[in-house]
Design a protein around this motif. Structure first.
Motif, PDB file in Angstrom:
ATOM      1  N   PHE A   1      50.412  39.279  22.028  1.00 44.02           N
ATOM      2  CA  PHE A   1      49.533  38.333  23.156  1.00 44.02           C
ATOM      3  C   PHE A   1      49.866  38.787  24.259  1.00 44.02           C
ATOM      4  O   PHE A   1      50.759  39.585  24.611  1.00 44.02           O
ATOM      5  CB  PHE A   1      49.988  37.012  23.059  1.00 44.02           C
ATOM      6  CG  PHE A   1      49.466  36.057  21.824  1.00 44.02           C
ATOM      7  CD1 PHE A   1      48.377  36.038  21.583  1.00 44.02           C
ATOM      8  CD2 PHE A   1      50.541  35.860  20.903  1.00 44.02           C
ATOM      9  CE1 PHE A   1      47.749  35.010  20.230  1.00 44.02           C
ATOM     10  CE2 PHE A   1      50.132  35.014  19.769  1.00 44.02           C
ATOM     11  CZ  PHE A   1      48.805  34.745  19.442  1.00 44.02           C
ATOM     12  N   THR A   2      48.596  39.273  25.240  1.00 42.92           N
ATOM     13  CA  THR A   2      48.772  39.781  26.461  1.00 42.92           C
ATOM     14  C   THR A   2      47.889  38.826  27.311  1.00 42.92           C
ATOM     15  O   THR A   2      46.784  38.305  27.185  1.00 42.92           O
ATOM     16  CB  THR A   2      48.061  41.147  26.724  1.00 42.92           C
ATOM     17  OG1 THR A   2      48.424  41.964  25.703  1.00 42.92           O
ATOM     18  CG2 THR A   2      48.180  41.570  27.999  1.00 42.92           C
ATOM     19  N   LEU A   3      48.748  38.081  28.260  1.00 39.58           N
ATOM     20  CA  LEU A   3      48.152  37.029  29.299  1.00 39.58           C
ATOM     21  C   LEU A   3      48.242  37.839  30.655  1.00 39.58           C
ATOM     22  O   LEU A   3      49.205  38.249  31.060  1.00 39.58           O
ATOM     23  CB  LEU A   3      49.095  36.044  29.371  1.00 39.58           C
ATOM     24  CG  LEU A   3      48.667  34.712  30.121  1.00 39.58           C
ATOM     25  CD1 LEU A   3      47.435  34.128  29.738  1.00 39.58           C
ATOM     26  CD2 LEU A   3      49.847  33.882  30.342  1.00 39.58           C
ATOM     27  N   ILE A   4      47.022  37.580  31.433  1.00 35.75           N
ATOM     28  CA  ILE A   4      46.809  38.236  32.546  1.00 35.75           C
ATOM     29  C   ILE A   4      46.134  37.218  33.430  1.00 35.75           C
ATOM     30  O   ILE A   4      45.134  36.609  33.245  1.00 35.75           O
ATOM     31  CB  ILE A   4      45.903  39.692  32.494  1.00 35.75           C
ATOM     32  CG1 ILE A   4      46.304  40.586  31.469  1.00 35.75           C
ATOM     33  CG2 ILE A   4      45.773  40.221  33.847  1.00 35.75           C
ATOM     34  CD1 ILE A   4      45.553  41.691  31.461  1.00 35.75           C
ATOM     35  N   GLY A   5      46.786  37.074  34.782  1.00 36.75           N
ATOM     36  CA  GLY A   5      46.388  36.278  35.795  1.00 36.75           C
ATOM     37  C   GLY A   5      46.296  37.202  36.930  1.00 36.75           C
ATOM     38  O   GLY A   5      47.033  37.755  37.333  1.00 36.75           O
TER      39      GLY A   5
END
Length: 756
Positions: A236-240
């Motif tokens: 999983f890759t979470l970007i903000g």
């Protein structure tokens, strides 16, 4: 005039990347990309794409997105008084409209997420892994379709160890930038990276009336990325990210003398075309922008079937702009001496969802199949205030020109407020198949089904006090809807002449959805939907590299025909020039692109790129109310489409054996004449033609042999070549307005970077 450029010329590749992986040097000129949703050598991909690496960006110092046009010959940017109306052009084709219910011809993607308006991403490029510029229609390998191409930005991923960098830059014309990043591994399976940046620039234009320098900015932003390996097969890759900008940009300078008495309204301004650096405006043109977004990507290894990827994203963007639209600082008692100011917010929000399955590589059948959903809502509240004077008792300041003021003049204050917006919904199914007939011959095929739904509204109060320049007297209350289905496809073949030389040919259909001409002064005659824009594109290319990687030569020949081309036309409303979106007709573009890299010696690299583009109108639909003298315009060149554009660059690293190596770099970019807009009048069209120009940049850097620090001395526009990025009519007294770029004047700077 021929355009050549000394610049870090990128390499060529194909459709947008799936997962963000590094474009890395595997040797001389050997770059690995994920253009077809899997890692491949750039030289093996059968399509034209330019790749600008993060290292190239760092070596030039901190640059912004518009600087890419000096590195990619086929790329041009359309500037505007506010970034929300800025847009991108590829191979002479791009978006030329201000409607809130229309999509761009060139898509903008960051880390796999589509942005609703390309202007949202205009700013500094920082912590970038690579930028991929895909030319021509996209669709069979890409979530959101685009009729002219895509700019895809991939940011850097977290590292395995604690580390990062800090970087600062200062210039001789008062621009300051600071940025940094840090990798923070949480565990062996969870890694994070956080990046921040700040920039401030004083500007390059002097507002005599307000006694201040304008066309500067202050902006800052942060971004965070977390990569978690949930299982050996699932990541999983979470970007903000969050970005804020306040700018007093971009005031247009008046570069030609107004006719008649209004010439005295610009007293003290040296009117010198694109060399003008002064304005007289009593309203400070400025923009405030805020944007943020979050995305979650999941990649699941499903064995022999390949990799299943899901990208879910949500973004919000808000722009508030104030514009001085009369370009003078006082109301006068003659025609054209009125005041006109615009202001208001434009918020938007976008939700996208993409799911795709990409097969492993190196097998007889390689495929990508996927589904995409897009929902973009935009709304704008726009207020226009006029001041009109019909009589005054004040003494004239020049023959025939008397100022007006409350208490001594007859004044009207026409005003109107409009709220208008749109919801654009899109879903699509797409797929692409490559059949490896044998080791040296491949067949390519793909298709895409797209459904578009566009809803729009416009509510405007009737103009008060009898209307005025740029104000429609009548009100508006419109509710609009249209939809369209489209199937587009792609076919081609790829042939390896020898192991180091590949030929390819493709046919692609492009599609850009329907639209509405929704803007402030929309009237009852502008309610019909704007038909979808379609394209038939042909491309033949060659990619050659010597076995030792010393020499690389990539070429592409292209032709594309666009039907129902969506563009703006100029019309006159109560003495003020405004624009309207229409199906302008049919246009076509054809040309050749050349990119080359040569390593004549160790640590010495020459790069070059050249693009010849002939983009012109085949058949133009003159709209009702077109100005007198308009032509049918067959054969007329498209705006922001220079025939010749190119680049040439050199980099030499001197290994001293001491505390620092020396790096020398030079870049030259040249661009031929180009017209600013689809102006129908031949005389005006010549006046808004931007003359060809040459920009020379250079840098000298001291570099730590261990890669810990770098001191880079930069020089931009060394010949002090003044030029405009846009020239438009509509200034006071028939004068012309000029938009000036950041590097319109020569400047020097120093960039310091420390890696840890």
């Amino acid at each position: 005039m021929l355009a050549i450029v000394f610049a870090a010329t990128p390499a060529l590749a194909q459709d947008a990347p799936a997962a963000p992986v590094a474009a890395e040097d595997a040797g001389y000129g050997d770059i690995v990309v994920t253009a077809q949703k899997r890692e491949e050598n750039l030289q093996n991909v059968p399509a034209a794409i330019s790749v600008v690496t993060g290292e190239q960006i760092e070596n030039r110092g901190v640059i912004n997105i518009t600087s890419l046009q000096q590195l990619v010959p086929s790329l041009n940017f359309k500037d505007s008084a506010t970034t929300i109306d800025s847009s991108v052009f590829l191979r002479g084709v791009g978006t030329i409209n201000f409607s809130i219910a229309a999509e761009p011809s060139v898509g903008f993607v960051v880390d796999g997420v589509t942005y609703a308006r390309s202007g949202e991403a205009f700013g500094d490029l920082y912590d970038i892994e690579r930028v991929e510029v895909l030319r021509g229609p996209q669709g069979t390998l890409f979530g959101k379709n685009a009729s002219a191409g895509v700019i895809s930005i991939t940011t850097r991923r977290p590292g395995n160890e604690l580390g990062g960098f800090v970087e600062g830059q200062a210039t001789t014309d008062d621009e300051y930038k600071l940025r940094g990043a840090i990798d923070l591994p949480v565990s062996d399976s969870i890694k994070t990276r956080f990046t921040g940046n700040y920039g401030w620039y004083d500007g390059m234009v002097r507002n005599i009336t307000l006694n201040r320098t304008v066309n500067g900015y202050e902006r800052w932003g942060v971004r965070g990325m977390a990569v978690a390996e949930a299982t050996p097969d699932l990541t999983f890759t979470l970007i903000g990210d969050y970005r804020k900008q306040n700018s007093d940009c971009c005031a247009e300078v008046i570069g030609t003398t107004p006719s008649g008495a209004l010439a005295a309204a610009l007293s003290g301004v040296r009117l010198r075309g694109d060399e003008t650096r002064q304005i007289r405006q009593n309203t400070l043109t400025r923009t405030s922008e805020t944007s943020w977004g979050v995305s979650l990507e999941g990649d699941l290894d499903v064995g022999a079937l390949g990799t299943l990827t899901s990208i879910t994203a949500y973004r919000k963007y808000r722009n508030f702009g104030i514009r001085d639209g009369d370009f003078i600082d006082t109301v006068y008692n003659i025609a054209g001496g009125n005041q006109l100011d615009d202001f208001g917010p434009q918020p938007s929000k976008t939700f996208t969802q993409e799911v795709r399955l990409a097969s492993p590589g190196n097998q007889p059948f390689e495929y990508v199949i996927g589904a995409f959903y897009y929902n973009a809502k935009q709304q704008r509240t726009f207020q226009r205030d006029d001041i009109v004077c019909s009589a005054t008792t004040l003494p004239p300041v020049a023959p025939g020109l008397a100022p007006c003021a409350a208490g001594s003049s007859t004044l009207r204050f026409p005003s109107a407020v409009g709220t208008f917006g749109s919801t654009i919904e899109n879903y699509a199914l797409f797929g692409n198949l490559t059949y490896n007939v044998n080791d040296w011959f491949r067949l390519i095929g793909g298709g895409r089904f797209t459904h578009d739904s566009v809803d729009a509204f416009n509510r405007r109060t009737p103009a008060s006090n009898g209307g005025g320049p740029g104000l429609a007297n009548a009100g508006a209350n419109y509710q609009l809807h249209t939809s369209n289905d489209d199937f587009s496809w792609r076919a081609g073949a790829q042939f390896d002449v020898v192991p180091d030389w590949m030929l390819y040919g493709t046919y692609s259909q492009g599609y850009k959805g329907p639209a509405f001409n929704v803007f402030f002064n929309q009237n009852d005659n502008q309610l019909a939907p704007i038909a979808a824009e379609t394209a038939d594109a042909y491309e033949v290319g060659s990619k050659y590299r010597t076995a030792d990687g010393v020499f690389t030569l990539n070429t592409a020949l292209f032709y594309a025909k666009y039907n129902n081309f969506q563009a703006n036309s100029f019309v006159n409303l109560n003495g003020s020039v405004i624009t309207q979106l229409t199906n302008a007709g049919d246009v076509s573009t054809r040309g050749v692109e050349i990119d080359t890299v040569l390593h004549p010696a160790r640590n010495f690299t020459l790069t070059g790129g050249l693009a010849f583009t002939d983009a012109h109108i085949d058949r133009f639909n003159l709209p009702p109310g077109a100005p007198a003298g308009s032509s049918t315009r067959q054969g007329e060149r498209l705006p922001l489409a220079p025939k010749w554009k190119g680049n040439l660059g050199a980099t030499w690293t001197i290994e001293t054996g001491g505390f620092a190596n020396i790096e020398l770099g030079s870049q030259i970019s040249m661009t031929s004449d180009q017209v600013s807009s689809l102006e129908p009048n031949p005389v005006t069209r010549r006046a808004i033609t931007i003359d060809g120009y040459t920009i020379i940049d250079a840098n000298i850097a001291l570099v730590d042999p261990n890669g810990v620090w770098r001191v880079n001395f930069i020089g931009r526009n060394l010949t002090d070549q003044s030029y405009a990025t846009l020239i438009t009519p509509g200034g006071p007294g028939g004068s012309y307005r000029y938009l000036l770029p950041r590097d319109v004047d020569r400047y020097f700077g120093v960039n310091l970077r420390f890696n840890y």
